[in-house]
Design an enzyme around this catalytic site. Sequence first.
Site, short mmCIF file in Angstrom:
data_model
loop_
_atom_site.label_atom_id
_atom_site.label_comp_id
_atom_site.label_asym_id
_atom_site.label_seq_id
_atom_site.Cartn_x
_atom_site.Cartn_y
_atom_site.Cartn_z
N LYS A 139 34.08 -24.22 -11.68
CA LYS A 139 35.20 -23.57 -11.01
C LYS A 139 36.07 -24.65 -10.35
O LYS A 139 35.70 -25.22 -9.32
CB LYS A 139 34.71 -22.59 -9.95
CG LYS A 139 35.83 -21.67 -9.50
CD LYS A 139 35.66 -21.14 -8.11
CE LYS A 139 36.13 -22.07 -7.04
NZ LYS A 139 37.53 -22.46 -7.09
N GLY A 147 33.22 -29.95 -1.25
CA GLY A 147 34.36 -29.41 -0.51
C GLY A 147 34.17 -29.64 0.97
O GLY A 147 33.41 -30.53 1.38
N THR A 164 33.17 -29.09 4.99
CA THR A 164 31.95 -28.69 5.68
C THR A 164 32.00 -27.21 6.04
O THR A 164 30.99 -26.50 5.92
CB THR A 164 31.75 -29.58 6.93
OG1 THR A 164 31.55 -30.93 6.46
CG2 THR A 164 30.54 -29.16 7.74
N THR A 211 33.47 -24.75 4.44
CA THR A 211 33.15 -23.93 3.26
C THR A 211 31.70 -24.12 2.86
O THR A 211 31.03 -23.18 2.42
CB THR A 211 34.08 -24.28 2.08
OG1 THR A 211 35.43 -24.27 2.55
CG2 THR A 211 33.96 -23.30 0.95
N GLU A 229 28.10 -31.46 -1.10
CA GLU A 229 28.80 -32.73 -0.79
C GLU A 229 30.00 -32.35 0.05
O GLU A 229 30.97 -31.78 -0.45
CB GLU A 229 29.25 -33.43 -2.08
CG GLU A 229 28.11 -33.91 -2.95
CD GLU A 229 27.29 -35.01 -2.30
OE1 GLU A 229 27.73 -35.61 -1.30
OE2 GLU A 229 26.19 -35.27 -2.80
N CYS A 232 36.80 -38.05 0.46
CA CYS A 232 35.76 -37.76 1.45
C CYS A 232 35.22 -39.06 2.03
O CYS A 232 34.93 -39.14 3.22
CB CYS A 232 34.65 -36.95 0.80
SG CYS A 232 34.05 -37.69 -0.73
N GLU A 265 37.88 -34.85 10.65
CA GLU A 265 38.21 -35.47 9.36
C GLU A 265 39.69 -35.24 9.06
O GLU A 265 40.14 -34.10 9.00
CB GLU A 265 37.37 -34.84 8.25
CG GLU A 265 37.75 -35.40 6.89
CD GLU A 265 37.07 -34.69 5.72
OE1 GLU A 265 36.96 -33.45 5.74
OE2 GLU A 265 36.67 -35.39 4.78
#
Length: 469
Positions: free
Chosen positions: A171, A222, A224, A226, A244, A278, A373
């Site tokens: 996806k 994605g 944190t 989510t 991740e 990231c 972030e």
Amino acid sequence: MQNNHKFHALINGELVSGTQQMPVINPSNEEFLTYCPQATPEDVERAIGAARKAWPAWRDAPMEQRRQTLHAIADCIEENAEELQRWITLEQGKPLAGAAVETSQAPAILRYFAEMDLSPRTLQDDERQRAELHRRPLGVVAAIVPWNFPLVMACYKLGPALIAGNTCLIKPSPTTPLATLRLGEMIADLVPPGVVNILPDGGDVGPLLTGHGGINKVSFTGSTATGRAVMRSAADSLQRLTLELGGNDAAIVLDDVDVDAVAPQLFALAFVNSGQVCMSIKRLYIQSGIYDRMCDALAEQARDAKLGEGLDPETQYGPVQNRQQFEAVQKLLEQAPQHGRVIAGGNTYGPGYFVEPTLIRDIEEGNPLVDEEIFGPVRSLLRFDDIDEAIARANNSPYGLGGSVWTQDLTLGKQIACRLESGSAWVNQHFAMAPHIPFGGHKQSGIGVEFAEAGLHEYTAIQSVVIAK
Ligand code: NAD
């Protein structure tokens, strides 16, 4: 290649134009790029059913067939690299050179996993019993991918999932589905029906996959926030998870470095992909002795950086990928003058979601510009005196993805690196990834790892086979 290419989802080996279509926007000019299919809940059920049905035959297929399939997908990416690069640049915004990194790393990672060994290990073999450790596939894997590296991240997950004998649903992110869909169109005849399915969505399919009893594992990359939602919805069916997630990587720069030599490297590693990585450097801790000189050298780099549309060969840095992210970065930028001194950039402009590479000096922790972030080209330059203090400040974060130390003293550099609370710790480099080196997050940056044997094992379940003699 034309922008009017008609995109298809891949479900059960068929290229599906879809009952619903959604627009994809070019982030470099905010113009409509093309339509692509938008998966419906019925499409999701069909794809999961196809992946389940395909699983036993794929699980039992000879390893050699799975190896050849991965090499064939890798060949296909290499043969069509130019076209895929163009779609990545158009949908993601990154310069063509950055898209070329994706089309070279994606086949490399597929080929790396194609050659992995999953044969059983003997744990005991004596007069009493023989014990073997086998690694079995899990079943159907859902690979959920973000928008910063759309193609290569899909392949990070596809390679280990397939070689271990799982079937897969990919996806892509709603704002960057095109290169992945093109890959699906190109490989439709290379994989047995149902083994790989590609489901583009408008943002609603992720939760359908993570809550679904027909999915055995979710490999999610994605944010944190989510990631927490994924973990919650995976609980009911006890889906296996690799998460991740976000990062707020620190670089600790000691005052023995050669400022002129190191500044361009630090800048590149902080602003690569317009700061949407990231594991890029997000917080720079610079020792007092070189603080002013390093700030000036980094600001010069920022002023020289060439922003623009990714198809222009002069462009070094593209836009932020989507409006939502652009607005989030704008909001943070507005706060910058309250917390520090902006010495480069500070402005946004359009059309397109452009943010000038921005550096803020004389800033400390305790505000979102440092503590959160920032997924965009805005970086904080923090001053420190004492090394222990720098390590404590670097570690004082809920994140723990990567971190680096910059010094001419490699022994000291390694000692400091080993004290960082992060899944990757580098000396005199950052974001240095390779297929044989596992990466993953400590703390709230994730669970599990990708790459290497450890990453492959995340797509398997251990079965102990013990035979009495
Ligand atoms: P995101 O979390 O918004 O979305 C990621 C993916 O999850 C998308 O495909 C999205 O459609 C899907 N999704 C959204 N809600 C979902 C839900 N409830 N259930 C299941 N799936 C859902 O992240 P993003 O904005 O696309 O990417 C940026 C974030 O990703 C940053 O925080 C960045 O640090 C992180 N990231 C981490 C890594 C890593 O390897 N650790 C790599 C790249 C990006």
